[in-house]
Design a protein around this motif. Structure first.
Motif, PDB file in Angstrom:
ATOM      1  N   GLU A 186      -1.628  -1.387  -4.029  1.00  0.00           N
ATOM      2  CA  GLU A 186      -2.569  -0.267  -4.039  1.00  0.00           C
ATOM      3  C   GLU A 186      -1.817   1.041  -3.846  1.00  0.00           C
ATOM      4  O   GLU A 186      -0.832   1.104  -3.110  1.00  0.00           O
ATOM      5  CB  GLU A 186      -3.608  -0.409  -2.927  1.00  0.00           C
ATOM      6  CG  GLU A 186      -4.600  -1.503  -3.185  1.00  0.00           C
ATOM      7  CD  GLU A 186      -5.725  -1.555  -2.167  1.00  0.00           C
ATOM      8  OE1 GLU A 186      -5.763  -0.724  -1.234  1.00  0.00           O
ATOM      9  OE2 GLU A 186      -6.578  -2.438  -2.307  1.00  0.00           O
ATOM     10  N   GLN A 238      -5.491   3.698  -7.082  1.00  0.00           N
ATOM     11  CA  GLN A 238      -5.226   2.755  -8.166  1.00  0.00           C
ATOM     12  C   GLN A 238      -4.808   1.422  -7.589  1.00  0.00           C
ATOM     13  O   GLN A 238      -4.182   1.357  -6.530  1.00  0.00           O
ATOM     14  CB  GLN A 238      -4.121   3.287  -9.083  1.00  0.00           C
ATOM     15  CG  GLN A 238      -4.506   4.557  -9.799  1.00  0.00           C
ATOM     16  CD  GLN A 238      -3.388   5.024 -10.700  1.00  0.00           C
ATOM     17  OE1 GLN A 238      -2.236   5.118 -10.284  1.00  0.00           O
ATOM     18  NE2 GLN A 238      -3.716   5.314 -11.948  1.00  0.00           N
ATOM     19  N   ARG A 239      -5.147   0.357  -8.313  1.00  0.00           N
ATOM     20  CA  ARG A 239      -4.862  -0.996  -7.827  1.00  0.00           C
ATOM     21  C   ARG A 239      -4.367  -1.883  -8.968  1.00  0.00           C
ATOM     22  O   ARG A 239      -4.913  -1.890 -10.057  1.00  0.00           O
ATOM     23  CB  ARG A 239      -6.134  -1.588  -7.232  1.00  0.00           C
ATOM     24  CG  ARG A 239      -5.966  -3.008  -6.719  1.00  0.00           C
ATOM     25  CD  ARG A 239      -7.288  -3.569  -6.181  1.00  0.00           C
ATOM     26  NE  ARG A 239      -7.701  -2.838  -4.988  1.00  0.00           N
ATOM     27  CZ  ARG A 239      -8.942  -2.400  -4.777  1.00  0.00           C
ATOM     28  NH1 ARG A 239      -9.890  -2.591  -5.662  1.00  0.00           N
ATOM     29  NH2 ARG A 239      -9.236  -1.749  -3.661  1.00  0.00           N
ATOM     30  N   CYS A 286       1.383  -9.508 -10.674  1.00  0.00           N
ATOM     31  CA  CYS A 286       0.050  -8.967 -10.952  1.00  0.00           C
ATOM     32  C   CYS A 286      -0.223  -9.017 -12.456  1.00  0.00           C
ATOM     33  O   CYS A 286       0.657  -8.740 -13.263  1.00  0.00           O
ATOM     34  CB  CYS A 286      -0.067  -7.541 -10.450  1.00  0.00           C
ATOM     35  SG  CYS A 286       0.292  -7.353  -8.678  1.00  0.00           S
ATOM     36  N   SER A 337      -4.025  -5.856  -9.674  1.00  0.00           N
ATOM     37  CA  SER A 337      -4.673  -7.047  -9.128  1.00  0.00           C
ATOM     38  C   SER A 337      -4.285  -8.283  -9.933  1.00  0.00           C
ATOM     39  O   SER A 337      -3.460  -8.211 -10.831  1.00  0.00           O
ATOM     40  CB  SER A 337      -6.194  -6.853  -9.119  1.00  0.00           C
ATOM     41  OG  SER A 337      -6.647  -6.599 -10.441  1.00  0.00           O
ATOM     42  N   LEU A 397       0.859  -1.174   0.000  1.00  0.00           N
ATOM     43  CA  LEU A 397       0.000   0.000   0.000  1.00  0.00           C
ATOM     44  C   LEU A 397       0.895   1.223   0.000  1.00  0.00           C
ATOM     45  O   LEU A 397       1.796   1.337   0.833  1.00  0.00           O
ATOM     46  CB  LEU A 397      -0.898   0.018   1.244  1.00  0.00           C
ATOM     47  CG  LEU A 397      -1.723   1.289   1.466  1.00  0.00           C
ATOM     48  CD1 LEU A 397      -2.740   1.490   0.346  1.00  0.00           C
ATOM     49  CD2 LEU A 397      -2.413   1.229   2.819  1.00  0.00           C
ATOM     50  N   VAL A 413      -1.850  -7.815  -3.635  1.00  0.00           N
ATOM     51  CA  VAL A 413      -2.362  -6.650  -4.347  1.00  0.00           C
ATOM     52  C   VAL A 413      -1.367  -5.508  -4.143  1.00  0.00           C
ATOM     53  O   VAL A 413      -0.623  -5.486  -3.156  1.00  0.00           O
ATOM     54  CB  VAL A 413      -3.767  -6.249  -3.830  1.00  0.00           C
ATOM     55  CG1 VAL A 413      -3.708  -5.773  -2.399  1.00  0.00           C
ATOM     56  CG2 VAL A 413      -4.433  -5.234  -4.717  1.00  0.00           C
ATOM     57  N   GLY A 415      -4.025  -4.056 -14.140  1.00  0.00           N
ATOM     58  CA  GLY A 415      -3.855  -2.768 -13.509  1.00  0.00           C
ATOM     59  C   GLY A 415      -2.728  -1.969 -14.125  1.00  0.00           C
ATOM     60  O   GLY A 415      -2.017  -2.447 -15.000  1.00  0.00           O
ATOM     61  N   PRO A 416      -2.624  -0.738 -13.686  1.00  0.00           N
ATOM     62  CA  PRO A 416      -3.403  -0.189 -12.583  1.00  0.00           C
ATOM     63  C   PRO A 416      -4.806   0.224 -13.028  1.00  0.00           C
ATOM     64  O   PRO A 416      -4.990   0.795 -14.098  1.00  0.00           O
ATOM     65  CB  PRO A 416      -2.594   1.032 -12.144  1.00  0.00           C
ATOM     66  CG  PRO A 416      -1.881   1.482 -13.382  1.00  0.00           C
ATOM     67  CD  PRO A 416      -1.607   0.228 -14.171  1.00  0.00           C
TER      68      PRO A 416
END
Length: 167
Positions: A124, A112-113, A96, A115, A60, A122, A99-100
């Motif tokens: 973020e 924004q993420r 991943c 995934s 994060l 994740v 994304g984002p």
């Protein structure tokens, strides 16, 4: 970081690292070798290019676009990549596949993420438009520049850690 097992006097605990200022820089490289359950902060350097976590590490990041201490667009001479580049590298490292994607938009904040990451991980990012080198949601001055009240960093970090417990 150390792991203690088999000791009757210590309860099993999970450490969720979070940092600001230089502490975030430490998290950037600690997240890889220790494969922490999740890490959160406003990161700076990518860390060791050889960083290969034992598993995907949820990340994060919260960062102001007007941060003059750690500029959002990076500073090559200080080995500071642009924040979106740094996040993209973590997303790649976490495997991943999407994304984002924007999942949050309110006033001066866009979330924004990345995934589809390995192990349910994740990445973020909360971009604070015009935000300085501050703690989002702080009730008093927390650093130079504008402090957003649109989000509360403390609550977001706690919620993130709760959503990504140790495997």
């Amino acid at each position: 970081m150390q792991s203690y097992t088999g000791l009757d006097t210590l309860p099993a605990i999970t450490v969720y690292p979070q940092g600001t200022e230089t502490g975030d820089d430490q998290l950037g490289w600690q997240g890889a070798p220790y494969s922490n359950p999740a890490i959160a902060g406003a990161f700076y350097q990518l860390g060791d290019d050889q960083c290969q976590p034992q598993r995907a590490v949820p990340v994060l990041d919260l960062h102001g676009t007007a941060d003059t201490t750690i500029p959002y667009n990076g500073v090559a001479s200080r080995n500071l990549p642009p924040i979106p580049t740094w996040l993209g590298q973590w997303a790649q490292r976490d495997g991943c596949t999407a994304g984002p994607d924007t999942f949050f938009t309110k006033d001066d904040v866009t979330g924004q993420r990345w995934s589809g990451c390995a192990d349910g991980s994740v990445v973020e990012h909360y971009q604070v438009s015009g935000g300085g080198h501050t703690w989002p949601g702080a009730v008093r001055t927390s650093g130079p520049g504008k402090t957003t009240r649109t989000i509360n960093a403390t609550q977001l970090i706690w919620d993130f850690f709760a959503a990504h417990p140790s495997p």
